[in-house]
Design a protein around this motif. Structure first.
Motif, PDB file in Angstrom:
ATOM      1  N   ASN A  34       0.851  -1.232  -0.137  1.00 44.97           N
ATOM      2  CA  ASN A  34      -0.056  -0.035   0.047  1.00 44.97           C
ATOM      3  C   ASN A  34       0.829   1.265  -0.194  1.00 44.97           C
ATOM      4  N   HIS A  35       0.214   2.319  -0.463  1.00 45.66           N
ATOM      5  CA  HIS A  35       1.115   3.624  -0.705  1.00 45.66           C
ATOM      6  C   HIS A  35       0.347   4.777  -0.401  1.00 45.66           C
ATOM      7  N   PHE A  36       1.199   5.877   0.053  1.00 40.11           N
ATOM      8  CA  PHE A  36       0.316   7.259   0.143  1.00 40.11           C
ATOM      9  C   PHE A  36       1.194   8.230  -0.709  1.00 40.11           C
ATOM     10  N   ASP A  79      16.601   3.758  -5.360  1.00 44.92           N
ATOM     11  CA  ASP A  79      15.438   3.866  -4.246  1.00 44.92           C
ATOM     12  C   ASP A  79      14.220   4.072  -4.829  1.00 44.92           C
ATOM     13  N   ALA A  80      13.909   3.451  -6.068  1.00 40.97           N
ATOM     14  CA  ALA A  80      12.573   3.461  -6.500  1.00 40.97           C
ATOM     15  C   ALA A  80      11.561   2.939  -5.730  1.00 40.97           C
ATOM     16  N   PRO A  81      10.484   3.575  -6.041  1.00 38.90           N
ATOM     17  CA  PRO A  81       9.408   3.151  -5.213  1.00 38.90           C
ATOM     18  C   PRO A  81       8.589   1.782  -5.592  1.00 38.90           C
ATOM     19  N   ASP A  82       7.786   1.438  -4.906  1.00 40.67           N
ATOM     20  CA  ASP A  82       7.103   0.206  -5.213  1.00 40.67           C
ATOM     21  C   ASP A  82       6.642   0.381  -6.614  1.00 40.67           C
ATOM     22  N   PRO A  83       6.392  -0.593  -7.526  1.00 40.79           N
ATOM     23  CA  PRO A  83       5.826  -0.504  -8.947  1.00 40.79           C
ATOM     24  C   PRO A  83       4.542  -0.097  -8.921  1.00 40.79           C
ATOM     25  N   THR A  84       3.666  -0.678  -8.084  1.00 41.27           N
ATOM     26  CA  THR A  84       2.426  -0.242  -8.106  1.00 41.27           C
ATOM     27  C   THR A  84       2.083   1.094  -7.423  1.00 41.27           C
ATOM     28  N   ALA A  85       2.965   1.566  -6.600  1.00 40.90           N
ATOM     29  CA  ALA A  85       2.890   2.924  -6.091  1.00 40.90           C
ATOM     30  C   ALA A  85       3.041   3.860  -7.310  1.00 40.90           C
ATOM     31  N   PRO A  97      -6.224  17.105 -10.877  1.00 42.50           N
ATOM     32  CA  PRO A  97      -5.821  18.244 -10.027  1.00 42.50           C
ATOM     33  C   PRO A  97      -6.131  18.315  -8.617  1.00 42.50           C
ATOM     34  N   GLN A  98      -7.386  17.409  -8.069  1.00 42.55           N
ATOM     35  CA  GLN A  98      -7.899  17.416  -6.762  1.00 42.55           C
ATOM     36  C   GLN A  98      -6.801  16.571  -5.891  1.00 42.55           C
ATOM     37  N   ALA A  99      -6.165  15.599  -6.561  1.00 44.82           N
ATOM     38  CA  ALA A  99      -5.278  14.773  -5.776  1.00 44.82           C
ATOM     39  C   ALA A  99      -3.936  15.132  -5.385  1.00 44.82           C
ATOM     40  N   ARG A 100      -4.015  16.277  -4.392  1.00 46.76           N
ATOM     41  CA  ARG A 100      -2.897  16.813  -3.764  1.00 46.76           C
ATOM     42  C   ARG A 100      -2.373  15.841  -2.814  1.00 46.76           C
ATOM     43  N   VAL A 101      -3.300  15.101  -2.148  1.00 51.20           N
ATOM     44  CA  VAL A 101      -2.795  14.005  -1.315  1.00 51.20           C
ATOM     45  C   VAL A 101      -3.901  12.659  -1.750  1.00 51.20           C
ATOM     46  N   ALA A 102      -3.141  11.734  -1.849  1.00 53.40           N
ATOM     47  CA  ALA A 102      -3.896  10.422  -2.359  1.00 53.40           C
ATOM     48  C   ALA A 102      -3.380   9.134  -1.322  1.00 53.40           C
ATOM     49  N   LEU A 103      -4.303   8.546  -0.799  1.00 54.32           N
ATOM     50  CA  LEU A 103      -4.171   7.488   0.138  1.00 54.32           C
ATOM     51  C   LEU A 103      -4.638   6.149  -0.319  1.00 54.32           C
ATOM     52  N   HIS A 104      -3.895   5.373  -0.683  1.00 54.67           N
ATOM     53  CA  HIS A 104      -4.363   3.886  -1.178  1.00 54.67           C
ATOM     54  C   HIS A 104      -4.164   2.814  -0.265  1.00 54.67           C
ATOM     55  N   LEU A 105      -5.286   2.204   0.134  1.00 51.16           N
ATOM     56  CA  LEU A 105      -5.373   1.102   0.995  1.00 51.16           C
ATOM     57  C   LEU A 105      -5.988  -0.099   0.801  1.00 51.16           C
ATOM     58  N   HIS A 106      -5.943  -1.134   1.447  1.00 51.41           N
ATOM     59  CA  HIS A 106      -6.789  -2.596   1.398  1.00 51.41           C
ATOM     60  C   HIS A 106      -7.266  -2.696   3.027  1.00 51.41           C
ATOM     61  N   PRO A 107      -7.866  -1.686   3.531  1.00 57.68           N
ATOM     62  CA  PRO A 107      -8.412  -1.805   4.881  1.00 57.68           C
ATOM     63  C   PRO A 107      -9.346  -3.050   5.010  1.00 57.68           C
TER      64      PRO A 107
END
Length: 247
Positions: A34-36, A79-85, A97-107
């Protein structure tokens, strides 16, 4: 070499690190996946993202990677990020444009809903009604997001919404600030928990009429500063118990 962080980037780093720590506390994370992300440039294309395969509970502000959505050599970095990130967040920051902060999770509860044929969050109380006509649903899961086309498809699935429940996958929330994206994720997972618990009784749901659900949803929009207050209170807890997140 990248420039030294500006004051606003420093605060973004602190806030994104707080989101990661809080996600671990809430048991929203999934191992080291998961990634933010958080945009630092005006056009959103330069953004921060959590480092690859580092547990959310240990991430500090200085650990966050600064990358450019238009730089295809990013994944060649040591130091590449996770490929899916990279696939998901680069697409989000390029397209939305509304994606200033994006949180992706599997809660747990949202992911349980994502596995249902009908994953909709129905308005059965105040929290579930918050998302009435305000949540996108992506029911076209294309597998683990290793291909750029999957990231582009996910970005399109938002429409004009700030969150998407991703069928057979998980959830992503967006915000103008970390506080907004975090508060949306918090209440979405609570809404999913309520729905799952209600389903577990086997009794029919008492679904609000559309007009009542809409009125209730609008009630959440009267004073959005509550979302900032919520996040600030959570950071105060971290400041006492895990102050190193700010480093």
């Amino acid at each position: 070499m990248l420039d030294q962080p500006r004051a606003d980037e420093t605060q973004l780093r602190i806030d994104l690190a707080a989101c990661l720590r809080l996600a671990a506390r809430h048991d929203w994370h999934e191992a080291v996946a998961n990634h933010f992300s958080a945009a630092v440039s005006d056009d959103g294309r330069r953004f921060l993202v959590n480092p690859r395969w580092v547990h959310f509970s240990t991430v500090r502000a200085s650990d966050l990677l600064l990358v450019d959505a238009d730089d295809p050599s990013t994944m060649d970095r040591p130091d590449a990020p996770d490929p899916t990130a990279w696939t998901i967040h680069a697409a989000l920051h390029r397209a939305l444009p509304q994606a200033r902060v994006a949180l992706h999770l599997h809660p747990p509860y949202l992911t349980a809903l994502a596995g249902l044929k009908d994953p909709r969050i129905k308005p059965i109380d105040q929290v579930t009604a918050r998302f009435h006509n305000r949540l996108a649903y992506d029911l076209d899961f294309g597998g683990i997001a290793h291909d750029a086309s999957e990231g582009d498809r996910i970005a399109r699935s938002f429409g004009n919404h700030a969150a998407v429940l991703m069928g057979n996958h998980g959830v992503t929330t967006l915000g103008a600030t970390a506080a907004e994206a975090y508060d949306t994720m918090y209440h979405l997972e609570r809404a999913a928990r309520t729905i799952v618990l209600a389903y577990s009784t086997g009794q029919p749901l008492a679904i609000m009429p559309d007009d009542l659900a809409e009125e209730t949803a609008r009630g959440w929009e009267v004073d959005p500063t509550e979302r900032t207050a919520h996040f600030e209170q959570m950071k105060r807890i971290l400041d006492t118990e895990e102050p190193e997140y700010r480093q």
